[in-house]
Motif scaffolding. Structure first.
Motif, PDB file in Angstrom:
ATOM      1  N   TRP A  54       7.824  40.108  30.752  1.00 36.20           N
ATOM      2  CA  TRP A  54       8.232  39.428  31.977  1.00 36.20           C
ATOM      3  C   TRP A  54       9.462  38.581  31.708  1.00 36.20           C
ATOM      4  O   TRP A  54       9.505  37.838  30.736  1.00 36.20           O
ATOM      5  CB  TRP A  54       7.105  38.536  32.496  1.00 36.20           C
ATOM      6  N   SER A  55      10.450  38.684  32.596  1.00 34.60           N
ATOM      7  CA  SER A  55      11.628  37.825  32.521  1.00 34.60           C
ATOM      8  C   SER A  55      11.363  36.559  33.323  1.00 34.60           C
ATOM      9  O   SER A  55      10.520  36.558  34.212  1.00 34.60           O
ATOM     10  CB  SER A  55      12.848  38.544  33.110  1.00 34.60           C
ATOM     11  N   PRO A  56      12.097  35.504  33.026  1.00 34.49           N
ATOM     12  CA  PRO A  56      11.936  34.289  33.839  1.00 34.49           C
ATOM     13  C   PRO A  56      12.201  34.621  35.306  1.00 34.49           C
ATOM     14  O   PRO A  56      13.087  35.409  35.622  1.00 34.49           O
ATOM     15  CB  PRO A  56      13.011  33.346  33.295  1.00 34.49           C
ATOM     16  N   GLU A  57      11.418  34.016  36.178  1.00 37.93           N
ATOM     17  CA  GLU A  57      11.562  34.328  37.597  1.00 37.93           C
ATOM     18  C   GLU A  57      12.751  33.617  38.203  1.00 37.93           C
ATOM     19  O   GLU A  57      13.253  32.638  37.672  1.00 37.93           O
ATOM     20  CB  GLU A  57      10.298  33.976  38.347  1.00 37.93           C
ATOM     21  N   SER A  58      13.175  34.144  39.321  1.00 38.68           N
ATOM     22  CA  SER A  58      14.291  33.595  40.066  1.00 38.68           C
ATOM     23  C   SER A  58      13.806  33.284  41.478  1.00 38.68           C
ATOM     24  O   SER A  58      12.806  33.828  41.928  1.00 38.68           O
ATOM     25  CB  SER A  58      15.412  34.633  40.107  1.00 38.68           C
ATOM     26  N   ARG A  59      14.506  32.471  42.183  1.00 39.41           N
ATOM     27  CA  ARG A  59      14.139  32.146  43.560  1.00 39.41           C
ATOM     28  C   ARG A  59      14.848  33.037  44.558  1.00 39.41           C
ATOM     29  O   ARG A  59      14.495  33.068  45.714  1.00 39.41           O
ATOM     30  CB  ARG A  59      14.478  30.683  43.866  1.00 39.41           C
ATOM     31  N   GLU A  60      15.892  33.746  44.137  1.00 38.08           N
ATOM     32  CA  GLU A  60      16.708  34.537  45.051  1.00 38.08           C
ATOM     33  C   GLU A  60      16.779  35.994  44.615  1.00 38.08           C
ATOM     34  O   GLU A  60      16.827  36.287  43.429  1.00 38.08           O
ATOM     35  CB  GLU A  60      18.139  33.981  45.098  1.00 38.08           C
ATOM     36  N   VAL A  61      16.837  36.888  45.596  1.00 41.34           N
ATOM     37  CA  VAL A  61      17.061  38.308  45.329  1.00 41.34           C
ATOM     38  C   VAL A  61      18.546  38.496  45.036  1.00 41.34           C
ATOM     39  O   VAL A  61      19.404  37.910  45.705  1.00 41.34           O
ATOM     40  CB  VAL A  61      16.646  39.163  46.544  1.00 41.34           C
ATOM     41  N   ASP A  62      18.856  39.297  44.030  1.00 43.37           N
ATOM     42  CA  ASP A  62      20.239  39.588  43.663  1.00 43.37           C
ATOM     43  C   ASP A  62      20.883  40.409  44.778  1.00 43.37           C
ATOM     44  O   ASP A  62      20.584  41.584  44.953  1.00 43.37           O
ATOM     45  CB  ASP A  62      20.252  40.360  42.339  1.00 43.37           C
ATOM     46  N   ARG A  63      21.768  39.783  45.538  1.00 44.58           N
ATOM     47  CA  ARG A  63      22.391  40.432  46.697  1.00 44.58           C
ATOM     48  C   ARG A  63      23.383  41.530  46.292  1.00 44.58           C
ATOM     49  O   ARG A  63      23.840  42.277  47.138  1.00 44.58           O
ATOM     50  CB  ARG A  63      23.086  39.401  47.595  1.00 44.58           C
ATOM     51  N   VAL A  64      23.719  41.620  45.016  1.00 45.90           N
ATOM     52  CA  VAL A  64      24.549  42.727  44.552  1.00 45.90           C
ATOM     53  C   VAL A  64      23.719  44.014  44.530  1.00 45.90           C
ATOM     54  O   VAL A  64      24.203  45.091  44.847  1.00 45.90           O
ATOM     55  CB  VAL A  64      25.130  42.426  43.150  1.00 45.90           C
TER      56      VAL A  64
END
Length: 155
Positions: A54-64
């Motif tokens: 598991w990678s550290p989580e993010s709060r945003e979806v990568d819009r790229v």
């Protein structure tokens, strides 16, 4: 919204039996570590015997990589094929429309030559994305509301 990326990576070693059976048994969805809105990523690499990392989580979806548009209570999802590796997808599926409580599983695969020795690397990417609050941590272990399969034969 909750998103989960599952990326499986392998080489020619895992293309034939018995290693291909291990690769083919890799899950395309995992239980969520918690229920907060977040983006989760799981990598499964051949060199790590396909053990999930598991990678550290993010709060945003990568819009790229993903286009999201919300309008009138419906979420439009379009996966961008940003990987510069074959096979190229000239014709892409239309965006998927999700109502609250629905989710999509979008899969795509690629291969590319390693510059140092000319061997091949392969990757299968799965995006599991749920629209609205998620109350079941095991949601992505089930059957998606929508499924887009852009996988193709990789030589």
């Amino acid at each position: 919204m909750v998103a989960q990326w599952v990326r499986a990576e392998w080489t020619k070693k895992s293309r034939g039996a018995p290693e291909s059976a291990k690769r083919n048994s890799v899950p395309v969805g995992f239980a969520l570590p918690h229920r907060k809105p977040a983006v989760h990523e799981v990598r499964l690499r051949e060199r790590e015997d396909f053990a999930p990392v598991w990678s550290p989580e993010s709060r945003e979806v990568d819009r790229v990589h993903v286009m999201l548009r919300e309008e009138d209570g419906v979420l439009s999802v379009q996966l961008h094929d940003t990987m510069m590796a074959p096979p190229r997808r000239v014709v892409r599926p239309s965006p998927v429309r999700l109502s609250p409580g629905e989710w999509v599983r979008w899969q795509v695969n690629h291969r590319w030559a390693r510059p140092r020795d000319g061997g091949w690397n392969y990757e299968q990417t799965t995006l599991n994305l749920a629209y609205g609050p998620v109350s079941d941590a095991e949601l992505f272990l089930g059957t998606p509301t929508r499924h887009v399969d852009e996988r193709t034969h990789l030589r």
